[in-house]
Write an enzyme that holds these catalytic residues in place. Structure first.
Site, PDB file in Angstrom:
ATOM      1  N   TYR A 160      14.901  -1.767  -2.264  1.00 20.20           N
ATOM      2  CA  TYR A 160      14.077  -2.081  -3.419  1.00 20.20           C
ATOM      3  C   TYR A 160      12.763  -1.314  -3.528  1.00 20.20           C
ATOM      4  CZ  TYR A 160      10.755  -4.838  -6.163  1.00 20.20           C
ATOM      5  OH  TYR A 160       9.785  -5.216  -7.040  1.00 20.20           O
ATOM      6  N   GLY A 220       0.745  -1.015   5.700  1.00 19.17           N
ATOM      7  CA  GLY A 220       1.368  -1.858   6.714  1.00 19.17           C
ATOM      8  C   GLY A 220       0.580  -3.115   6.948  1.00 19.17           C
ATOM      9  N   CYS A 256       0.806  -1.218   0.000  1.00 18.30           N
ATOM     10  CA  CYS A 256       0.000   0.000   0.000  1.00 18.30           C
ATOM     11  C   CYS A 256       0.842   1.273   0.000  1.00 18.30           C
ATOM     12  CB  CYS A 256      -0.899   0.065   1.232  1.00 18.30           C
ATOM     13  SG  CYS A 256      -2.026  -1.306   1.371  1.00 18.30           S
ATOM     14  N   GLY A 296       1.328   0.105  -5.067  1.00 16.75           N
ATOM     15  CA  GLY A 296       0.086  -0.652  -5.142  1.00 16.75           C
ATOM     16  C   GLY A 296      -0.662  -0.341  -6.415  1.00 16.75           C
TER      17      GLY A 296
END
Ligand code: SF4
Length: 509
Positions: free
Chosen positions: A291, A150, A49, A75
């Site tokens: 990343y 999260g 997210c 996302g």
């Protein structure tokens, strides 16, 4: 246009220049976009997210649109924005990319000076509109919208308890668990109810709570997920990454502190800085630097591109190999590859090219077409790598299947040697903090030694960056445990209690 046609699947060949001669180019699996959450373009881990919030701007919804667009890499399954102006409360959510969900018509209905927005990547099987955020609830004090990034590690337990006590859930999202905790709080005051709820949950979160007259901002007490605040004139901005501020012409101000709670009041314009918890062991996700985050974002005052370059330099110092060219797997490994090249003096070259225009498709190719490589996403540049000893930099190896494909691409394009250097330690443990990871058994580093992985990916040599090297390269001060990072996927030391992985299967929500 070349008439060199790639026609084959596994073990198939190539028709060369219309002569009918068939030359073997590809002997492994094709390098295609997958259909499930763990079989994507690069078999990479995925963020779940991104959030964006605006307080005190008449164009709050439009700003959110552009902010979410900048966070699209976090996302791609759904997007949503809710807006309030004190009296009205409106929202719009949909499945798809931000540009697919929103248009001039529906943005025009979202008037108000306070907005919260969300982009979501769902875990497999959960890609449905009911889970798209912001989730919007009616509770006893009125409307409540919630957007989060999260994962709450104890949400399943809390949910079971609440269901036993009569609560009915409409989504499979952790966020709804928090909404129920708020609704059941003994406090009528929303700020106290939110604090009450946050003290009951564990895990990683960057929360935006919105009522008709308040915006409440909270970050978990370990600071696991990134969360920053900024300004645009007098307006306040909040986002998962600072690149979203640049997209709307705003300025980064600071990171939200772990355990911090900000209350912004629409009626008075006042901003209250509070906490729901003291800072616990600070543990920002190291994979954000490696990343996930965009190279133009800053986390904790560290630019991501610069950190990745330092990782590449460190990797070169730890695992030099004599070679002719250095190349990076696009896009996230380019910065580290540049750093490796700078440190070694070996020229950096674009040995691998990603086809940028494949994007999403609404037409799922059949498995047969998929295996025939109709949608090749990555190419090795023959003129760059042919006859060369190539150092290939990648940021991580998840299951190893993609690394094998890329090494084979380079070999088929004529590379005489392929040395793989990974700008992170072996990823051997699942994440429980909002990153979609395969189960431990599927992680190649959990079940194979480095030498076995080297053989599995068909590389001439393979080295991973050490954890100490990684933390030094990111460059946060050395005064806290792990320099304030979570590195659990590398070392199995989780900063919070985590659920029984065997029971859960993976770290997904
Ligand atoms: S376990 Fe790994 S991916 Fe998950 S938060 Fe920690 S460092 Fe990030």
């Amino acid at each position: 246009m070349s008439d060199e046609l790639i026609v084959g699947g596994q073990g198939a060949g190539v028709k060369v220049n219309g002569t009918g001669a068939v030359r073997q180019l590809w002997t492994g699996n094709f390098y295609n976009e997958g259909i499930n959450s763990h079989d994507g373009l690069f078999d990479k881990l995925r963020e779940e997210c991104g959030v964006f919030g605006v307080f005190g701007h008449v164009e709050a919804a439009s700003l959110s649109y552009y902010g979410l667009h900048a966070l699209q890499h976090r996302g791609q399954e759904s997007a949503g924005i809710s807006v309030t102006g004190g009296e009205s409360f409106n929202y719009h959510r949909g499945m798809g990319l931000v540009k697919e969900v929103f248009n001039n018509e529906n943005l025009a209905t979202l008037s108000g000076t306070c907005a919260i927005g969300h982009v979501r990547y769902s875990t497999s099987g959960e890609s449905k509109l009911a889970n798209a955020q912001p989730l919007v609830f009616k509770y006893r004090e009125g409307d409540l919208a919630i957007a989060t990034n999260g994962n709450l590690t104890n949400a399943p337990d809390i949910k079971k308890r609440l269901e036993r006590e009569g609560s009915i859930f409409q989504t499979t999202s952790d966020t709804e668990v928090v909404a129920h905790l708020i609704a059941r709080s003994k406090h009528d005051d929303i700020v106290l109810a939110v604090k009450d709820a946050l003290l009951q949950v564990e895990g990683a979160f960057a929360f935006l709570f919105q009522t008709r007259d308040k915006l409440i901002v909270a970050r978990d007490s370990h600071g696991l997920r990134p969360f920053v605040m900024g300004r645009l004139g007098t307006a306040r901005l909040f986002a998962s990454e600072s690149c979203a501020f640049d997209a709307v012409g705003g300025k980064f101000e600071r990171d939200i502190e772990p355990g911090e709670l900000l209350i912004l009041d629409l009626k008075t314009g006042a901003v209250t800085y509070d906490r729901f918890s003291p800072v616990k062991q600070r543990a920002i996700c190291a994979m954000e630097y490696i990343y996930f985050a965009r190279p133009d974002s800053d986390i904790d005052e560290t630019n991501i591109h610069s950190a990745r370059k330092r990782m590449g330099r460190q990797l070169a110092m730890e695992a030099f190999v004599d070679a002719d060219v250095v190349t990076g797997v696009p896009d996230s490994s380019i910065s580290a590859a540049i750093g490796y090249a700078e440190q070694t003096g070996i020229p950096y070259e674009l040995g691998l090219i990603k086809n940028r225009y494949t994007g999403r498709t609404f037409i799922q190719p059949s498995q047969e077409l998929r295996e025939q490589g109709v949608k090749m996403k990555l190419s090795a540049v023959r003129s760059i790598v042919e006859g060369k000893r190539v150092v290939m930099i990648d940021d991580s190896i998840v299951r190893g299947t993609t690394s094998l494909r890329i090494v084979n691409l380079l070999r088929e394009a004529g590379a005489s040697e392929v040395h793989v250097r990974i700008s992170s330690p072996p990823f051997a443990n699942p994440c429980f903090y909002g990153i979609d990871t395969p189960s431990r058994q599927e992680l190649i580093a959990a079940v194979k030694s480095v030498e076995e992985i080297r053989q599995a990916i068909n590389a001439d040599s393979l080295h991973f960056l050490t954890k100490d090297g990684l933390l030094a390269a990111i460059g946060r001060p050395n005064g806290e445990y792990n320099r304030g990072h979570c590195t659990a996927c590398f070392d199995n030391h989780y900063p919070t209690p985590v659920p029984d992985e065997a029971a859960l299967g993976c770290g997904c929500d």
